[in-house]
Design a protein around this motif. Structure first.
Motif, PDB file in Angstrom:
ATOM      1  N   SER A 204      22.765   2.917  -1.347  1.00 23.98           N
ATOM      2  CA  SER A 204      23.572   3.652  -2.203  1.00 23.98           C
ATOM      3  C   SER A 204      25.159   3.571  -1.913  1.00 23.98           C
ATOM      4  CB  SER A 204      22.895   5.218  -2.399  1.00 23.98           C
ATOM      5  OG  SER A 204      21.749   5.164  -2.883  1.00 23.98           O
ATOM      6  N   LYS A 205      25.958   3.709  -2.888  1.00 17.53           N
ATOM      7  CA  LYS A 205      27.197   3.592  -2.640  1.00 17.53           C
ATOM      8  C   LYS A 205      28.157   4.690  -3.275  1.00 17.53           C
ATOM      9  CE  LYS A 205      27.816  -0.160   0.224  1.00 17.53           C
ATOM     10  NZ  LYS A 205      28.473  -0.213   1.413  1.00 17.53           N
ATOM     11  N   LYS A 206      29.217   5.264  -2.870  1.00 16.26           N
ATOM     12  CA  LYS A 206      29.832   6.250  -3.736  1.00 16.26           C
ATOM     13  C   LYS A 206      31.177   5.580  -4.211  1.00 16.26           C
ATOM     14  CE  LYS A 206      32.240  10.915  -3.535  1.00 16.26           C
ATOM     15  NZ  LYS A 206      32.375  11.706  -2.849  1.00 16.26           N
ATOM     16  N   ILE A 207      31.507   5.490  -5.240  1.00 20.11           N
ATOM     17  CA  ILE A 207      32.654   4.916  -5.754  1.00 20.11           C
ATOM     18  C   ILE A 207      33.677   5.883  -6.349  1.00 20.11           C
ATOM     19  CG2 ILE A 207      33.627   3.151  -7.533  1.00 20.11           C
ATOM     20  CD1 ILE A 207      30.990   1.777  -7.664  1.00 20.11           C
ATOM     21  N   THR A 208      34.819   5.808  -5.975  1.00 19.46           N
ATOM     22  CA  THR A 208      35.892   6.782  -6.540  1.00 19.46           C
ATOM     23  C   THR A 208      37.043   6.143  -6.963  1.00 19.46           C
ATOM     24  OG1 THR A 208      35.220   8.299  -4.601  1.00 19.46           O
ATOM     25  CG2 THR A 208      37.375   8.904  -5.156  1.00 19.46           C
ATOM     26  N   VAL A 209      37.341   6.880  -8.149  1.00 25.11           N
ATOM     27  CA  VAL A 209      38.763   6.410  -8.765  1.00 25.11           C
ATOM     28  C   VAL A 209      39.742   7.847  -8.845  1.00 25.11           C
ATOM     29  CG1 VAL A 209      39.911   5.957 -10.999  1.00 25.11           C
ATOM     30  CG2 VAL A 209      37.546   4.651 -10.548  1.00 25.11           C
ATOM     31  N   LYS A 210      40.886   7.454  -8.313  1.00 24.21           N
ATOM     32  CA  LYS A 210      41.744   8.557  -8.309  1.00 24.21           C
ATOM     33  C   LYS A 210      43.103   8.440  -8.218  1.00 24.21           C
ATOM     34  CE  LYS A 210      41.246   8.883  -3.163  1.00 24.21           C
ATOM     35  NZ  LYS A 210      41.281   9.961  -1.876  1.00 24.21           N
ATOM     36  N   PRO A 260      41.356  12.695 -17.941  1.00 23.65           N
ATOM     37  CA  PRO A 260      41.106  12.784 -16.339  1.00 23.65           C
ATOM     38  C   PRO A 260      41.615  11.712 -15.281  1.00 23.65           C
ATOM     39  CG  PRO A 260      39.583  11.330 -18.102  1.00 23.65           C
ATOM     40  CD  PRO A 260      40.526  12.095 -19.045  1.00 23.65           C
ATOM     41  N   ARG A 261      41.504  12.340 -14.390  1.00 20.67           N
ATOM     42  CA  ARG A 261      42.557  11.713 -13.305  1.00 20.67           C
ATOM     43  C   ARG A 261      41.547  11.133 -12.154  1.00 20.67           C
ATOM     44  NH1 ARG A 261      44.678  15.310 -10.385  1.00 20.67           N
ATOM     45  NH2 ARG A 261      46.395  14.090  -9.617  1.00 20.67           N
ATOM     46  N   GLU A 262      40.530  11.865 -11.990  1.00 26.45           N
ATOM     47  CA  GLU A 262      39.896  11.310 -10.833  1.00 26.45           C
ATOM     48  C   GLU A 262      38.138  11.276 -11.600  1.00 26.45           C
ATOM     49  OE1 GLU A 262      39.987  14.185  -8.119  1.00 26.45           O
ATOM     50  OE2 GLU A 262      42.294  13.851  -7.596  1.00 26.45           O
ATOM     51  N   ALA A 263      37.262  10.417 -10.867  1.00 27.65           N
ATOM     52  CA  ALA A 263      35.930  10.429 -11.273  1.00 27.65           C
ATOM     53  C   ALA A 263      35.235   9.621  -9.999  1.00 27.65           C
ATOM     54  CB  ALA A 263      35.773   9.300 -12.490  1.00 27.65           C
ATOM     55  N   ALA A 264      34.166  10.139  -9.802  1.00 26.97           N
ATOM     56  CA  ALA A 264      33.140   9.676  -8.673  1.00 26.97           C
ATOM     57  C   ALA A 264      31.941   9.373  -8.988  1.00 26.97           C
ATOM     58  CB  ALA A 264      33.465  10.757  -7.390  1.00 26.97           C
ATOM     59  N   VAL A 265      31.339   8.364  -8.563  1.00 28.61           N
ATOM     60  CA  VAL A 265      29.991   8.270  -8.868  1.00 28.61           C
ATOM     61  C   VAL A 265      29.016   7.845  -7.633  1.00 28.61           C
ATOM     62  CG1 VAL A 265      30.221   7.325 -11.282  1.00 28.61           C
ATOM     63  CG2 VAL A 265      29.956   5.384  -9.289  1.00 28.61           C
ATOM     64  N   VAL A 266      27.715   8.150  -7.726  1.00 29.16           N
ATOM     65  CA  VAL A 266      26.897   7.444  -6.537  1.00 29.16           C
ATOM     66  C   VAL A 266      25.927   6.375  -7.356  1.00 29.16           C
ATOM     67  CG1 VAL A 266      24.985   7.809  -4.835  1.00 29.16           C
ATOM     68  CG2 VAL A 266      27.174   9.360  -5.069  1.00 29.16           C
ATOM     69  N   VAL A 267      25.882   5.311  -7.091  1.00 28.56           N
ATOM     70  CA  VAL A 267      25.216   4.340  -7.811  1.00 28.56           C
ATOM     71  C   VAL A 267      24.307   3.542  -6.403  1.00 28.56           C
ATOM     72  CG1 VAL A 267      26.782   2.428  -7.159  1.00 28.56           C
ATOM     73  CG2 VAL A 267      25.234   2.146  -9.105  1.00 28.56           C
ATOM     74  N   SER A 268      22.973   3.167  -6.915  1.00 33.54           N
ATOM     75  CA  SER A 268      22.128   2.674  -6.039  1.00 33.54           C
ATOM     76  C   SER A 268      21.594   1.273  -6.430  1.00 33.54           C
ATOM     77  CB  SER A 268      20.877   3.607  -5.839  1.00 33.54           C
ATOM     78  OG  SER A 268      21.259   4.909  -5.392  1.00 33.54           O
TER      79      SER A 268
END
Length: 485
Positions: A204-210, A260-268
């Motif tokens: 799994s990876k956490k991807i962040t946009v900020k 929206p300024r920020e988003a985060a997902v966890v994708v596997s």
């Protein structure tokens, strides 16, 4: 910090603004600021009322020599948008806003400032508390919950006000007089997905946009700023086209009226696909950075390791990503009648997938009701195709311009006299309360104006001191020009 703010001119306005900003005032939780406003009115020995929904009305008689003028409503809303930078430690429910003076601007320390609509509230308070400002009889209307539902304006008692003129102090350009605005409707989708534990073959990876600018989802939508939810969806789609992926979580955006300024997902995904995933991710990331390099200079997109928990299936992930791709975001139609005015838009404001429970929240705006319905139904159709439950709520009307407004003619003439050039007469793409107030009181002659406020609904929000001085001067002179009864 507020002491420097209190030294600015006009001091009465800035003192009231500092007092107001010391009171937590989130939308739908205005109990403290309502009590603050009631106490303020009573301290002046003025007539104070609250209607059933919680709006506060303070009445002040006309000053000497102004008794023969028409009485007026001065109106602003008490609540403010709560947004903060990710690295700012701040509790909007318990803390007052920390303000800073920076040259000619006043801003907050890593949070929204509350100039929207706190400057309007403070200006009304300064008039109410004054002993030397000429004015007609005033009904000061302080509404609640403007930012997340316009509940105060919607539910305002139809019999509580008696004036025929309304001055709304919620505009954010000091060379404008607004006579129209957009209506809006909330579009919401929900769905519950089955989750399954991931095998040891998955990583799994956490991807962040900020780091995005964010901003007001009405006034700033024309700027083409980045939407963190849309950017994240692009990254997921780029990976999904190459590899079967499964979503554990998605957390993006917050309020409907904030881009929206920020988003985060966890994708596997299967560990054998890591190289392909990273290649797709980096390619899309580079493309997004290139597209927004001149608009979003602080954009930061990162990927890092995280732990496996439970995820929705690859098939459900595809359908969710496809739906997010299909939901329109940004300007939908420009007005064919008013040059430069956004007629219809949508903000993909919030996406939350947590423990298999999904909620998608949009705010669709338009100055034309049929166009608002058209876009809202288009978005709803995309959601329905993904088997989501959908709901339209919080519908409120636009404010249709009145070409025969006496107050507009008076305001234009006074502005031109004071500042040696004509003001812009505009309809705006924000959701002012005037449309709803006009429904409650159909014979109101309404105009809206205010100082320059930049970055509203984001932690970059700030107000220009000289512009507030200009706004204040215009307001005081306009009060003298209210026509006779």
């Amino acid at each position: 910090m507020s002491q420097e703010v209190r030294k600015q001119k006009p001091q009465s306005l800035w003192n009231h603004f500092a007092d107001l900003n010391a009171v937590p005032r989130p939308s739908k939780k205005e109990e403290r600021v309502r009590a603050f406003m009631v106490d303020f009115g009573k301290s002046l020995n003025l007539e104070v009322m609250e209607d059933a929904i919680g709006n506060v009305i303070i009445r002040k008689p006309a000053t000497s020599g102004m008794e023969d003028r028409k009485s007026i409503i001065m109106q602003s809303h008490l609540d403010m948008v709560h947004q903060k930078n990710n690295d700012t430690d701040f509790d909007f429910l318990t803390q007052g806003i920390e303000m800073l003076v920076d040259s000619d601007i006043i801003k907050a320390n890593g949070t929204t400032l509350g100039a929207d609509n706190g400057i309007g509230v403070a200006a009304i308070m300064a008039v109410l508390s004054s002993t030397d400002i000429a004015h007609p009889a005033i009904e000061a209307l302080f509404t609640i919950d403007e930012e997340t539902g316009m509940t105060g304006a919607k539910e305002l008692d139809k019999n509580i006000l008696t004036s025929s003129i309304l001055l709304n102090l919620d505009t954010e350009e000091d060379d404008e007089i607004d006579i129209g605005c957009a209506g809006g409707v909330d579009v919401t989708a929900t769905k519950t997905y089955d989750q399954k534990s991931l095998s040891d073959d998955y990583i799994s990876k956490k991807i962040t946009v900020k780091g995005l600018n964010g901003g007001h989802s009405g006034m700033d939508i024309i700027k083409g700023l980045g939407n963190a939810n849309k950017m994240m969806t692009r990254l997921l789609d780029a990976m999904m086209r190459k590899v079967d992926i499964q979503l554990q979580s998605f957390q993006g955006g917050s309020l409907r009226n904030a881009i929206p300024r920020e988003a985060a997902v966890v994708v596997s995904f299967h560990k054998s696909e890591l190289e392909t995933i990273l290649k797709s991710y980096n390619s899309c990331k580079d493309a997004i950075h290139d597209e927004y390099k001149n608009l979003e200079k602080n954009l930061d997109i990162t990927i890092q390791d995280t732990t496996n928990t439970k995820a929705i299936s690859g098939s459900d992930t595809k359908h969710l990503v496809y739906a997010l791709l299909g939901i329109h975001n940004g300007v939908y139609r420009m007005s064919p009648d008013i040059n430069g005015l956004v007629e219809t838009s949508n903000n993909l404001a919030r996406v939350e997938l947590k423990e298999g429970n999904l909620q998608i929240a949009c705010l669709t705006r338009s100055s034309v009701d049929s166009s608002k319905v058209d876009l809202a139904m288009s978005i709803t159709a995309v959601m329905k195709l993904a088997n989501m439950d959908t709901k339209l709520s919080g519908d409120y009307p636009g404010w249709q311009p009145n070409a025969n407004s006496v107050m507009l003619d008076i305001a234009k003439a006074k502005y031109t006299e004071l500042f040696q050039h004509e003001p812009k007469v505009e309809a705006c793409h924000a959701g002012l309360e005037c449309g709803l107030l006009g429904e409650r009181y159909p014979n109101l002659d309404m105009i809206s104006f205010g100082p320059n406020i930049r970055g509203a609904h984001s932690p970059d929000e700030h107000v220009e001191i000289k512009s507030v001085q200009k706004f204040w001067k215009f307001l005081l002179e306009l009060l003298k020009e209210i026509p006779k009864s």
